[in-house]
Design a protein around this motif. Structure first.
Motif, short mmCIF file in Angstrom:
data_model
loop_
_atom_site.label_atom_id
_atom_site.label_comp_id
_atom_site.label_asym_id
_atom_site.label_seq_id
_atom_site.Cartn_x
_atom_site.Cartn_y
_atom_site.Cartn_z
N ILE A 37 1.03 -1.20 0.18
CA ILE A 37 -0.03 -0.05 -0.04
C ILE A 37 0.90 1.37 0.11
O ILE A 37 1.64 1.61 1.10
CB ILE A 37 -0.85 0.06 1.12
N ARG A 38 1.09 1.78 -1.10
CA ARG A 38 2.05 2.99 -1.25
C ARG A 38 1.20 4.27 -1.04
O ARG A 38 0.07 4.45 -0.79
CB ARG A 38 2.34 3.06 -2.72
N LYS A 39 2.09 5.27 -0.53
CA LYS A 39 1.63 6.47 0.13
C LYS A 39 0.71 7.21 -0.55
O LYS A 39 -0.50 7.81 -0.47
CB LYS A 39 2.61 7.57 0.52
N ASN A 40 0.64 6.87 -2.14
CA ASN A 40 -0.25 7.90 -2.97
C ASN A 40 -1.62 7.21 -2.96
O ASN A 40 -2.74 8.02 -3.16
CB ASN A 40 0.40 7.75 -4.42
N ILE A 41 -1.55 5.91 -2.62
CA ILE A 41 -2.95 5.25 -2.62
C ILE A 41 -3.72 5.78 -1.18
O ILE A 41 -5.16 6.23 -1.60
CB ILE A 41 -2.71 3.72 -2.40
N ILE A 42 -3.31 5.99 -0.29
CA ILE A 42 -3.80 6.53 0.90
C ILE A 42 -4.25 8.02 0.60
O ILE A 42 -5.16 8.26 0.94
CB ILE A 42 -3.09 6.50 2.09
N ILE A 43 -3.07 8.71 0.17
CA ILE A 43 -3.67 10.24 0.02
C ILE A 43 -4.58 10.31 -1.19
O ILE A 43 -5.42 11.30 -0.74
CB ILE A 43 -2.24 10.96 -0.45
N ASN A 44 -4.83 9.52 -2.22
CA ASN A 44 -5.67 9.82 -3.37
C ASN A 44 -6.92 8.92 -3.10
O ASN A 44 -8.03 9.35 -3.83
CB ASN A 44 -5.14 9.19 -4.64
N ASN A 45 -7.08 8.39 -1.97
CA ASN A 45 -8.32 7.36 -1.72
C ASN A 45 -8.76 7.52 -0.32
O ASN A 45 -8.57 6.54 0.37
CB ASN A 45 -8.05 6.04 -2.23
N PRO A 46 -9.03 8.77 0.15
CA PRO A 46 -9.24 8.83 1.63
C PRO A 46 -10.43 7.88 2.03
O PRO A 46 -11.36 7.69 1.45
CB PRO A 46 -9.58 10.37 1.78
N GLY A 47 -10.08 7.13 3.19
CA GLY A 47 -11.24 6.47 3.74
C GLY A 47 -10.89 4.88 3.32
O GLY A 47 -11.65 4.25 4.13
N LYS A 86 1.11 -0.28 5.83
CA LYS A 86 2.09 -0.19 4.39
C LYS A 86 1.76 -1.45 3.47
O LYS A 86 2.15 -1.46 2.67
CB LYS A 86 3.40 -0.03 4.75
N GLN A 87 0.86 -2.51 4.11
CA GLN A 87 0.78 -3.90 3.23
C GLN A 87 -0.78 -4.45 3.72
O GLN A 87 -1.12 -4.26 4.87
CB GLN A 87 1.87 -4.60 3.55
N LEU A 88 -1.13 -5.26 2.99
CA LEU A 88 -2.31 -6.11 3.13
C LEU A 88 -1.79 -7.48 2.97
O LEU A 88 -1.23 -7.77 2.01
CB LEU A 88 -3.38 -5.93 2.15
N SER A 89 -1.87 -8.01 4.09
CA SER A 89 -1.50 -9.57 4.21
C SER A 89 -2.66 -10.64 4.56
O SER A 89 -3.45 -10.21 5.27
CB SER A 89 -0.28 -9.85 5.07
#
Length: 145
Positions: A37-47, A86-89
């Protein structure tokens, strides 16, 4: 929906993390894998991705082929002073995800056993995607096609 890519910003598939985590020198076993899970994913997909305080509680993900897998959000990365995973396991066995993805990609040896070699960009391109689409409505859904 967010596309969680196994290919990094330099255009490479890591040989010791992500889909190839089982090849690292840490406390891992063969076929261990995680979805980065990269930072841009969190920033661009709030929630979409919960804060760290909400992680490590197992939940179920439904895949595009109907398979349901227990997973957790793990690791820590800080964005604007807030901790996120930072990851989905897969949970509790980190290699369940690796087995699943390799089976989906049909990475088998000539004798029919699952191939444990490092997955390459070419392998992902041959399969038709370099990552996983993650969505959340009433639960999490992943598409790997």
């Amino acid at each position: 929906m967010a596309f969680l890519n196994f290919v990094n910003s330099l255009g490479f598939v890591s040989t010791q993390s992500g889909i190839n985590w089982g090849h690292s020198s840490g406390h891992v076993v063969n076929y261990d894998a995680y979805i980065p899970i990269r930072k841009n994913i969190i920033i661009n997909n709030p929630g979409l991705i919960p804060r760290k305080s909400d992680q490590n509680t197992p939940f179920f993900v439904t895949w595009d082929n109907g398979v349901t897998m227990q997973m957790t959000f793990e690791g820590t990365q800080t964005i604007n002073g807030v901790n996120y995973p930072k990851q989905l396991s897969s949970h509790p066995n980190k290699n369940d995800l690796g087995y699943y993805l390799r089976n989906r990609m049909k990475l088998f040896l000539p004798d029919g056993n699952l191939d444990s070699r490092i997955i390459t960009l070419q392998d992902l391109n041959n399969y038709g995607t370099t990552g996983v689409n993650l969505t959340y409505t009433d639960r999490y859904y992943c598409s790997f096609k």
